[in-house]
Write a protein that holds these residues in place. Structure first.
Motif, PDB file in Angstrom:
ATOM      1  N   ASP A   1       0.713  -1.162  -0.001  1.00 35.44           N
ATOM      2  CA  ASP A   1      -0.074   0.073  -0.142  1.00 35.44           C
ATOM      3  C   ASP A   1       0.715   1.260   0.062  1.00 35.44           C
ATOM      4  O   ASP A   1       0.313   2.318  -0.404  1.00 35.44           O
ATOM      5  CB  ASP A   1      -0.913   0.183   1.051  1.00 35.44           C
ATOM      6  N   ASN A   2       2.004   1.043   0.419  1.00 35.29           N
ATOM      7  CA  ASN A   2       2.860   2.289   0.547  1.00 35.29           C
ATOM      8  C   ASN A   2       3.829   2.482  -0.799  1.00 35.29           C
ATOM      9  O   ASN A   2       4.896   3.248  -0.632  1.00 35.29           O
ATOM     10  CB  ASN A   2       3.793   2.121   1.613  1.00 35.29           C
ATOM     11  N   VAL A   3       3.426   1.751  -1.791  1.00 41.31           N
ATOM     12  CA  VAL A   3       4.161   2.017  -3.150  1.00 41.31           C
ATOM     13  C   VAL A   3       3.814   3.235  -4.012  1.00 41.31           C
ATOM     14  O   VAL A   3       2.408   3.402  -4.073  1.00 41.31           O
ATOM     15  CB  VAL A   3       3.914   0.668  -4.178  1.00 41.31           C
ATOM     16  N   VAL A   4       4.939   4.067  -4.118  1.00 43.07           N
ATOM     17  CA  VAL A   4       4.622   5.280  -4.512  1.00 43.07           C
ATOM     18  C   VAL A   4       4.757   5.502  -6.031  1.00 43.07           C
ATOM     19  O   VAL A   4       4.304   6.438  -6.864  1.00 43.07           O
ATOM     20  CB  VAL A   4       5.576   6.584  -3.784  1.00 43.07           C
ATOM     21  N   LEU A   5       5.257   4.341  -6.768  1.00 44.45           N
ATOM     22  CA  LEU A   5       5.596   4.344  -7.993  1.00 44.45           C
ATOM     23  C   LEU A   5       5.895   2.895  -8.587  1.00 44.45           C
ATOM     24  O   LEU A   5       6.402   2.158  -7.879  1.00 44.45           O
ATOM     25  CB  LEU A   5       6.972   5.335  -8.315  1.00 44.45           C
TER      26      LEU A   5
ATOM     27  N   VAL B   1      -2.138   3.193  -8.127  1.00 42.66           N
ATOM     28  CA  VAL B   1      -0.698   3.502  -8.115  1.00 42.66           C
ATOM     29  C   VAL B   1       0.014   3.983  -9.467  1.00 42.66           C
ATOM     30  O   VAL B   1      -0.412   3.498 -10.299  1.00 42.66           O
ATOM     31  CB  VAL B   1       0.309   1.976  -7.724  1.00 42.66           C
ATOM     32  N   PRO B   2       0.476   5.449  -9.610  1.00 44.61           N
ATOM     33  CA  PRO B   2       1.138   5.788 -10.693  1.00 44.61           C
ATOM     34  C   PRO B   2       2.197   4.906 -11.370  1.00 44.61           C
ATOM     35  O   PRO B   2       2.982   4.165 -10.455  1.00 44.61           O
ATOM     36  CB  PRO B   2       1.904   7.222 -10.020  1.00 44.61           C
ATOM     37  N   SER B   3       2.171   4.788 -12.515  1.00 45.29           N
ATOM     38  CA  SER B   3       3.076   3.912 -13.357  1.00 45.29           C
ATOM     39  C   SER B   3       4.101   4.689 -14.307  1.00 45.29           C
ATOM     40  O   SER B   3       3.881   5.627 -14.734  1.00 45.29           O
ATOM     41  CB  SER B   3       2.194   3.072 -14.272  1.00 45.29           C
ATOM     42  N   LEU B   4       5.162   4.093 -14.323  1.00 45.87           N
ATOM     43  CA  LEU B   4       6.424   4.790 -15.085  1.00 45.87           C
ATOM     44  C   LEU B   4       6.885   3.634 -15.908  1.00 45.87           C
ATOM     45  O   LEU B   4       7.371   2.675 -15.492  1.00 45.87           O
ATOM     46  CB  LEU B   4       7.294   5.414 -14.152  1.00 45.87           C
TER      47      LEU B   4
END
Length: 427
Positions: free
Chosen positions: A81-85, A103-106
């Motif tokens: 849950d604490n994944v920021v990217l 969750v934002p994806s790059l």
């Protein structure tokens, strides 16, 4: 391309930094890629990334495809849950946390030559993957890494010591005795020597340390080597008779004689000779481990191991088969093997266990003073032009070959990292 490669790109910031954007079009700035996580949970923790106008502190998860998030069931795991990217190679689906937040994806972009360099290493069928390019490595870079490799190797060895120490209820003498016995067996007879040491406690031997004949009876009898035949020479029969008494007194359980290997061994390394030398060491030593901890130079330690098998073995390599007269001394090669594989690891772990850094330093210094080992691994390194000056170097190179080169962990190897990233550094 596997996830390990993508993690490598992220860790070393080898991505194309000038055009990082999330799939929603927000500009991404990697303030710090974070620390690799070798345990369960996201791939990197303590990451700091700026997305748009907001700087986030948290974790980063890396996948080949975004859908791997669901394949690995991260959407059900609060640890994510604490994944920021979410860093991916292919963004084929939107991902959400267990709390339902997106969750934002790059999509990771990087120079193509990095992948090409890595693929060449993976496909190589040479002795080590980078053999064709090893000349590109600065020898100083290898020398610098020797210390880390050596500490890593010792830590691997000490884990086994710590585990056995726990089983022995923190009895250092018993644990050292068991590992020393295994070392006496060399590779071929390490297992039966270890089984013998467990079947015959050091306390039992200590009760008879002043009588070499009884020590031999205990060791050869518990090794199962006095039951090979009914008839024999006087010494063999006397040992068997003595063991018959000691066997009942201590309720000993001999190991199986067939476990011992003689085939393809030099006679001087026959288990019978090594057992006789081991008996002599027990006979001539007192509080061996405690003495080793106190000794700070190799000469004094060598004197502790300067032992010779009893007179019977001057003219024998096996029971009941007489040979030419040759005293069976514990030679320098055997001593160096014992020092490298038993004494040094025990000094290191004892120093770590009792917070005595000087013992850990001494262990490493001993290796620097010993000559390099001679084996096929070291010979191959020398053919590549590597200078091997001491046992410290040879042990580090064995660690490099076995833990990195053989499993092709090039991305975790300091040299492999430089080779994969070579073109990048030239720009």
């Amino acid at each position: 391309m596997n996830e390990a490669f993508l993690q490598f790109i992220w860790k070393h910031r080898l991505f194309t930094a000038g055009n990082l954007k999330t799939e929603d079009g927000e500009v991404v700035e990697v303030v710090h890629p974070g620390q690799p996580n070798t345990d369960a949970g996201p791939d990197f923790f303590n990451t700091r990334v700026k997305i748009g106008e907001t700087t986030w502190a948290g974790n980063v998860e890396i996948h080949q495809k975004a859908s791997d998030w669901y394949l690995h069931q991260h959407e059900k795991d609060a640890a994510y849950d604490n994944v920021v990217l979410h860093v991916v190679r292919e963004n084929n689906v939107e991902v959400k946390t267990s709390a339902g937040e997106e969750v934002p994806s790059l999509v990771l972009q990087y120079p193509s030559y990095l992948e090409e360099n890595y693929q060449k290493l993976l496909k190589s069928d040479r002795w080590i993957a980078c053999a064709d390019r090893f000349h590109e490595i600065d020898p100083m870079a290898l020398q610098i890494w020797f210390h880390g490799l050596m500490v890593e190797r010792l830590q691997q060895k000490t884990r086994a010591i710590v585990d056995q120490l726990t089983l022995n209820k923190n009895d250092w003498n018993e644990t050292f005795y068991q590992f020393l016995a295994r070392n006496f067996g060399l590779k071929t007879n390490a297992l039966p020597f270890e089984l013998l040491a467990r079947a015959l406690p050091v306390q039992t031997l200590a009760k008879h340390k002043n009588d070499l004949f009884q020590l031999e009876a205990l060791l050869f009898g518990t090794a199962g080597l006095l039951n090979e035949q009914l008839l024999g020479d006087d010494y063999f029969l006397a040992l068997r008779k003595e063991y018959g008494f000691l066997y009942k007194k201590y309720r000993l359980k001999p190991i199986e004689a067939h476990l011992w290997k003689f085939l393809r061994l030099r006679p001087v390394n026959f288990p019978t000779v090594r057992l006789a030398q081991f008996a002599a060491l027990v006979h001539h030593s007192s509080a061996l481990f405690s003495n080793l901890v106190e000794k700070d130079n190799l000469h004094d330690i060598r004197e502790l191991f300067r032992v010779q098998a009893s007179g019977y073995w001057d003219t024998h390599y096996r029971f009941n088969k007489e040979s030419g007269n040759r005293p069976k001394l514990l030679g320098d090669t055997a001593f160096q093997n014992i020092l490298i594989n038993t004494v040094v690891p025990f000094l290191f772990v004892y120093g770590e266990y009792h917070n005595r850094q000087y013992l850990k330093d001494r262990a490493l210094q001993f290796l620097e003073k010993l000559p390099a080992e001679s084996n096929s691994i070291i010979s191959n390194w020398k053919e590549l032009g590597v200078s091997v000056r001491s046992a410290f170097d040879s042990q580090a190179l064995i660690q490099l070959k076995n833990s990195y080169c053989t499993p092709k962990r090039c991305l975790q190897c300091h040299l492999g990292v430089k080779l994969v990233n070579h073109a990048f550094e030239q720009k």
